[in-house]
Write an enzyme that holds these catalytic residues in place. Sequence first.
Site, PDB file in Angstrom:
ATOM      1  CG  HIS A  79      -1.576  -1.292   1.474  1.00  0.00           C
ATOM      2  ND1 HIS A  79      -1.076  -2.260   2.323  1.00  0.00           N
ATOM      3  CD2 HIS A  79      -2.676  -1.826   0.922  1.00  0.00           C
ATOM      4  CE1 HIS A  79      -1.853  -3.326   2.293  1.00  0.00           C
ATOM      5  NE2 HIS A  79      -2.832  -3.095   1.452  1.00  0.00           N
ATOM      6  CB  CYS A 101       1.631  -1.454  -5.911  1.00  0.00           C
ATOM      7  SG  CYS A 101       1.190  -1.639  -7.650  1.00  0.00           S
ATOM      8  CD  GLU A 131      -3.357   3.499  -2.838  1.00  0.00           C
ATOM      9  OE1 GLU A 131      -3.901   2.372  -2.883  1.00  0.00           O
ATOM     10  OE2 GLU A 131      -3.404   4.317  -3.774  1.00  0.00           O
ATOM     11  CB  THR A 170      -4.315   2.665  -6.877  1.00  0.00           C
ATOM     12  OG1 THR A 170      -4.210   1.897  -5.677  1.00  0.00           O
ATOM     13  CG2 THR A 170      -3.078   3.509  -7.084  1.00  0.00           C
ATOM     14  CB  SER A 228      -9.574  -5.874   0.548  1.00  0.00           C
ATOM     15  OG  SER A 228      -9.549  -5.706  -0.846  1.00  0.00           O
ATOM     16  CB  SER A 229      -9.668  -0.087  -0.676  1.00  0.00           C
ATOM     17  OG  SER A 229     -10.300   0.901  -1.437  1.00  0.00           O
ATOM     18  CB  SER A 273      -5.358  -8.618  -1.626  1.00  0.00           C
ATOM     19  OG  SER A 273      -6.561  -8.007  -1.240  1.00  0.00           O
TER      20      SER A 273
END
Length: 319
Positions: A79, A101, A131, A170, A228-229, A273
């Site tokens: 993140h 990433c 993130e 993102t 998890s977005s 993920s």
Amino acid sequence: MTKPPLTLYLAAPRGFCAGVDRAIKIVEMALEKWGAPVYVRHEIVHNKFVVDRLRDMGAVFVEELDEAPTDRPVIFSAHGVPKSVPAEAERRNMVYVDATCPLVSKVHLEAERHHENGLQMIMIGHAGHPETIGTMGQLPEGEVLLVETVEDVAGLEVRDPGRLAYITQTTLSIDDTAAIVAALRERFPAINIPRKEDICYATTNRQGAVKALSDRIEALLVIGAPNSSNSRRLVEVGRAAGCRVAQLVQRATEIDWDSLQGVTAVGVAAGASAPEVLVDEVIAAFRERFDTTVELVETVKERVEFKVPRILREAAETP
Ligand code: SF4
């Protein structure tokens, strides 16, 4: 007893993206290179199954750098981290590997470039998500203003309306973000527009795949973690596209079978993920209860790959 017929429509692309794949590989390669324990700051990716497996292999997950000893390597999660984190690792003479990433790092660089050009940044993202914390932490405090909703745009207090740019997390919903961008452009017509949206290819493709399924299905299951977005956004995309039932499940044991009574067409998607083994597990659970036909609905083929950092490509050495 005969099982009721049901068609499972499998979204493709689904599951691991190139950034998640790289981050997991980084932990595996670090364990191979340096042996256990290797420390990881924050869940390497937001998936309990992945984290538990790496923990079994010798990874130790911590939330802050000072929970890790200085004589063991530490890995930063996919993140991204605020600038202060690698700076602190260097100050403590720690060996660290950054698994951020590359598509998140690209947003970090974009923010820095605008800052150097004297622009104040507006970040569209979710407060408290690692993130968002990492991206905002690339610039000095106060240089990045966060908006989460269209309503937030009206309350922004900027330094100079003519010297602004925006960036985004993102993994946002493409449609919600478009509405926020429209509100920003209306309020600040001179705002600098990114050359390319920051929402990444994997988020875009997974949301597109759910939309493509949505008119064939009565219920949608998204395999992914509650934190998890991108997985949560897939559930929202399914709901917005008209799915009466849209559930986020970590694995097959969490499926609410009562809500699927009488249903004959179910969509299965997986966040970036979520490993494929959990998709297989969900299919097997359906096969136990239904006479199941599986159909793939593929919207695009993904061929993105990212290299691991150089330090892990070099010959083994002790830190
Ligand atoms: S979801 Fe997108 S930004 Fe996040 S790790 Fe995957 S490719 Fe990178």
